[in-house]
Design an enzyme around this catalytic site. Structure first.
Site, PDB file in Angstrom:
ATOM      1  N   ASP A   1      32.620  42.391  45.531  1.00 11.35           N
ATOM      2  CA  ASP A   1      34.422  42.987  45.640  1.00 11.35           C
ATOM      3  C   ASP A   1      34.317  43.808  46.952  1.00 11.35           C
ATOM      4  O   ASP A   1      33.503  45.171  47.000  1.00 11.35           O
ATOM      5  CB  ASP A   1      34.656  43.599  44.373  1.00 11.35           C
TER       6      ASP A   1
ATOM      7  N   ASP B   1      42.810  34.591  36.846  1.00  9.22           N
ATOM      8  CA  ASP B   1      42.281  36.333  35.616  1.00  9.22           C
ATOM      9  C   ASP B   1      43.227  36.363  34.745  1.00  9.22           C
ATOM     10  O   ASP B   1      44.599  35.864  34.751  1.00  9.22           O
ATOM     11  CB  ASP B   1      42.927  37.744  36.411  1.00  9.22           C
TER      12      ASP B   1
END
Lengths: 193, 256
Positions: free
Chosen positions: B11, B130
């Site tokens: 990330d 997600d």
């Protein structure tokens, strides 16, 4: 010695350039017929989709030029598939160098095949010194069947070609620039042919 | 045999690696290129770089980072975070990314998936999803999990496959950061629904969790971040374990 990467807007050529750079070669990215014809080695990369790839080759007259080349030519991924007569992808005609038809994987497996698969090979030419059963990175939905020109095989819903050779034309279905050490060895072998 | 893939996820925020627990409380986990090289040496099969600052603020640094990564790596990598147009994607692919992950923008403008797939081929289009289980229904969420939608996960994965996605990266927000294992039941259902590869994400804590994601969840690849970043799980140990469990995996003894 100069090495050309044929530029026809085919996805990720940067990684290929970097991989060659790591081998000490500054490859030139171009679609200029004269430069390509005069070079010592030609890499025909590919990623993307057959119809638009062939259109782009035609736009620059490269569909006529490539089959006439006499120096070593390496087609990668879609570049290998387009060396063949035809592909099922959009029922497109390829460059007609290897007389076979590229076909789609059956839906009994996930399509595209994506990842590292085991490769067995001729141990000559491009594959000299590369371990049998090495892993190479593949991303594709269409494949070249086993033919007399097959120089390397893998298995996904059955055996198929991941390497082909005809005269001065070589093709690999996997991405050598993304296949770690074995891939780098293959590129090095190509530069020595 | 095609092998299952182990994918460390980096990330990225402002050019650095970070990992959020349940998407908040970020901690710095180092330089992306150094980490990427380390993972490649250890036997990672692929890498994912997600720019988590991207949808909220401008990130000029991302395409420079992609170029640096491409120069240093000889394994494939995916880049995502704020990709919302064909030209965004083109820039990243031209700089050396192999695949582009789209998430929020694809939900807002589903046609983006068709466009990307037509322009670059479906093999480089990863749709990241997600989702969270709300009263028994898995619902798609946006902007790194912050914004709920009315779209059901199962409908969405079928739609993205039809639109030309080449792969699905499914993150269970209920499992992400918990280190209690992956959403295996849901993963297996998704794998049955579509015929493109599925990457499992969210919940890695032990090597057994990876075994379960492959065996029960039928995942084609497993993605994890902090367990790798903090050395809780070492990739060579993980792969040895998977091999013992008869899962097809790429074992290497290479240093490059």
């Amino acid at each position: 010695m100069n090495t050309i990467i044929i530029d026809y807007d085919a996805g990720n050529v940067k990684s290929l350039q970097f991989a060659l750079e790591r081998l000490g070669v500054n490859a030139i990215l171009t679609n200029n017929s004269e430069l390509i014809a005069a070079s010592d080695r030609v890499i025909f990369p590919g990623q993307g989709e057959a119809i638009s790839a062939m259109k782009k080759l035609k736009k620059h007259g490269l569909d006529q030029l490539i089959p006439k080349l006499k120096q070593p030519v390496l087609g990668i991924c879609l570049g290998m598939q387009l060396l063949c007569d035809k592909t099922e992808e959009g029922e497109t005609n390829g460059l007609g160098i290897v007389p076979t038809k590229v076909i789609r994987f059956p839906n009994t497996v996930k399509v595209p095949q994506m990842g590292w698969n085991v490769v067995t090979h001729s141990n000559t030419g491009l594959f000299q010194g590369i371990e049998q059963g090495c892993y190479m990175y593949l991303v594709h939905s269409y494949f070249v069947p086993i033919e007399p020109e097959t120089s390397a095989k893998s298995n996904y819903a059955g055996e198929y070609s991941v390497g082909i050779k005809k005269n001065n034309f070589y093709g690999v279905q996997f991405h050598p620039e993304k296949s770690s050490k074995a891939g780098s060895q293959l590129l090095e072998n190509f530069l020595k042919i | 045999m095609l092998t299952k893939r182990i994918i460390p996820c980096l990330d990225i925020k402002d050019g650095r690696t970070v990992k959020g627990v349940n998407f908040v409380n970020l901690r710095d986990a180092g330089d992306p290129v150094e980490l990427a090289k380390r993972y490649t040496m250890e036997g990672a099969d692929e890498l994912v770089f997600l720019d988590i600052s991207a949808t909220e603020q401008k990130r000029k640094t991302l395409s420079d980072l992609v170029l640096r990564v491409a120069g240093a790596l000889n394994i494939p990598f995916t880049v995502g975070g704020g990709v919302s147009s064909v030209s965004d994607a083109k820039k990243l692919l031209r700089n050396g990314a192999d695949k582009i992950a789209v998430n929020s923008a694809a939900v807002r403008t589903p046609d983006l998936i068709n466009k990307l797939s037509k322009s670059f081929g479906n093999q480089c289009v990863v749709v990241a999803v997600d989702a969270k289980n709300i009263n028994g229904r898995w619902m798609v969420h946006l902007v790194g999990g912050k914004v709920p939608t009315h779209i059901e996960l199962k409908d969405w994965v079928i739609e993205v496959e039809q639109r030309g996605a080449g792969e699905i990266l499914f993150t269970s927000m209920d499992h992400d950061g918990t280190k209690n294992g992956f959403a295996n039941q849901t993963l297996a259902e998704l794998s049955f629904l579509v015929n493109i590869p599925i990457i499992a994400s969210g919940g890695a804590g032990t090597t057994d969790h990876f075994v379960d994601a492959f065996k029960i969840g039928k995942a084609d690849a497993v993605l994890a971040a902090s367990v790798f970043h903090y050395g809780e799980i070492k990739i060579p140990d993980l792969k040895k374990k998977l091999k013992q469990e008869n899962i097809e995996i790429r074992i290497t003894n290479e240093n490059s």
